[in-house]
Scaffold this motif. Sequence first.
Motif, PDB file in Angstrom:
ATOM      1  N   GLN A  47       0.852  -1.187   0.000  1.00  0.00           N
ATOM      2  CA  GLN A  47       0.000   0.000   0.000  1.00  0.00           C
ATOM      3  C   GLN A  47       0.896   1.248   0.000  1.00  0.00           C
ATOM      4  O   GLN A  47       1.665   1.438  -0.923  1.00  0.00           O
ATOM      5  N   LYS A  48       0.852   2.071   1.054  1.00  0.00           N
ATOM      6  CA  LYS A  48       1.688   3.279   1.064  1.00  0.00           C
ATOM      7  C   LYS A  48       2.995   3.078   1.838  1.00  0.00           C
ATOM      8  O   LYS A  48       3.732   4.051   2.059  1.00  0.00           O
ATOM      9  N   HIS A  49       3.283   1.875   2.218  1.00  0.00           N
ATOM     10  CA  HIS A  49       4.478   1.596   3.013  1.00  0.00           C
ATOM     11  C   HIS A  49       5.591   1.020   2.137  1.00  0.00           C
ATOM     12  O   HIS A  49       5.353   0.148   1.300  1.00  0.00           O
ATOM     13  N   THR A  50       6.803   1.526   2.347  1.00  0.00           N
ATOM     14  CA  THR A  50       7.981   1.048   1.624  1.00  0.00           C
ATOM     15  C   THR A  50       8.734   0.028   2.474  1.00  0.00           C
ATOM     16  O   THR A  50       8.919   0.235   3.681  1.00  0.00           O
ATOM     17  N   ILE A  51       9.166  -1.045   1.844  1.00  0.00           N
ATOM     18  CA  ILE A  51       9.981  -2.063   2.508  1.00  0.00           C
ATOM     19  C   ILE A  51      11.324  -2.131   1.787  1.00  0.00           C
ATOM     20  O   ILE A  51      11.374  -2.365   0.577  1.00  0.00           O
ATOM     21  N   ASN A  52      12.403  -1.906   2.519  1.00  0.00           N
ATOM     22  CA  ASN A  52      13.743  -2.072   1.981  1.00  0.00           C
ATOM     23  C   ASN A  52      14.285  -3.428   2.421  1.00  0.00           C
ATOM     24  O   ASN A  52      14.182  -3.787   3.606  1.00  0.00           O
ATOM     25  N   VAL A  53      14.864  -4.169   1.503  1.00  0.00           N
ATOM     26  CA  VAL A  53      15.520  -5.443   1.822  1.00  0.00           C
ATOM     27  C   VAL A  53      16.977  -5.338   1.387  1.00  0.00           C
ATOM     28  O   VAL A  53      17.274  -5.214   0.193  1.00  0.00           O
ATOM     29  N   PHE A  54      17.881  -5.341   2.352  1.00  0.00           N
ATOM     30  CA  PHE A  54      19.316  -5.256   2.074  1.00  0.00           C
ATOM     31  C   PHE A  54      19.880  -6.679   1.993  1.00  0.00           C
ATOM     32  O   PHE A  54      19.708  -7.465   2.917  1.00  0.00           O
ATOM     33  N   VAL A  55      20.573  -6.979   0.897  1.00  0.00           N
ATOM     34  CA  VAL A  55      21.079  -8.326   0.653  1.00  0.00           C
ATOM     35  C   VAL A  55      22.579  -8.267   0.400  1.00  0.00           C
ATOM     36  O   VAL A  55      23.056  -7.420  -0.376  1.00  0.00           O
ATOM     37  N   SER A  56      23.317  -9.162   1.059  1.00  0.00           N
ATOM     38  CA  SER A  56      24.771  -9.237   0.861  1.00  0.00           C
ATOM     39  C   SER A  56      25.261 -10.607   1.307  1.00  0.00           C
ATOM     40  O   SER A  56      24.567 -11.302   2.064  1.00  0.00           O
ATOM     41  N   PRO A  57      26.455 -11.012   0.877  1.00  0.00           N
ATOM     42  CA  PRO A  57      27.020 -12.266   1.382  1.00  0.00           C
ATOM     43  C   PRO A  57      27.248 -12.168   2.888  1.00  0.00           C
ATOM     44  O   PRO A  57      27.660 -11.121   3.401  1.00  0.00           O
ATOM     45  N   GLU A  58      26.979 -13.236   3.618  1.00  0.00           N
ATOM     46  CA  GLU A  58      27.193 -13.256   5.057  1.00  0.00           C
ATOM     47  C   GLU A  58      28.660 -13.571   5.326  1.00  0.00           C
ATOM     48  O   GLU A  58      29.160 -14.637   4.971  1.00  0.00           O
TER      49      GLU A  58
END
Length: 242
Positions: free
Chosen positions: A182-193
């Motif tokens: 809806q009006k909410h933004t979700i950021n997903v940060f991805v990187s090697p562990e």
Amino acid sequence: MTCEQAERDLDAYMDRELDAERAAAVCDHLSGCAACHGRFAERDALGRMVRGAPYYSAPDHLRQRVLAGTTRSRSMRRVLTWAAAAMLAVAVGGGVTLLRSSSRRGDAVVEQVVDGHVRSLMANHLFDVQSTDQHTVKPWFLGKLDFAPPVVDLASRGFPLVGGRLDYLAGQPVAALVYQRQKHTINVFVSPERDSTAAPSSVGSVRGFHVHRWLRDGMSFWAVSDLNDVELTQFVDALRAP
């Protein structure tokens, strides 16, 4: 603002010593310049590491020896100065290992995750590539990162993919995938562990933002949003599903 001007003002910007107009100019430049943003992230990570390093009071016998040393020759004082500098370098360098094995490092990264989320919204730099097509977003990262982030569209679950960008955590480049609810933004940060001692998953709340972290196939994922935690958990479950 040029990169040279941003570099000159960067320390003052991080210490919040610039006036509002100059700070806004630096912020705008960082949002559009990956190189300067990387330098900012590296300095920010170093500052958090130093501030989070454990503090140890000097024992009494060392204090007495230092006080006694003030009456010695200048050459001896120079030796003590260099010794102190060497001890500080060792402490800062060793602090990386200590922080990795403690919750302090995890707390610092959580703060950076939230900072990155807020910065992307405030600086109007949410996307480097804006698309709802995962086959457009994923190839965009080729050549920009030394890993291939998994990209899936969750529109059928009510969380459409809307784009991605290059971002930084702990001084390292990461893929930032952007989803919408809806009006909410979700950021997903991805990187090697890179931390073998990291917990497989965690959930928290920082400054009103919900943060979820999990590991999968050697990759680290951070999801952050102001979305209520029930729906964010539904999003994370859908994203983690095979």
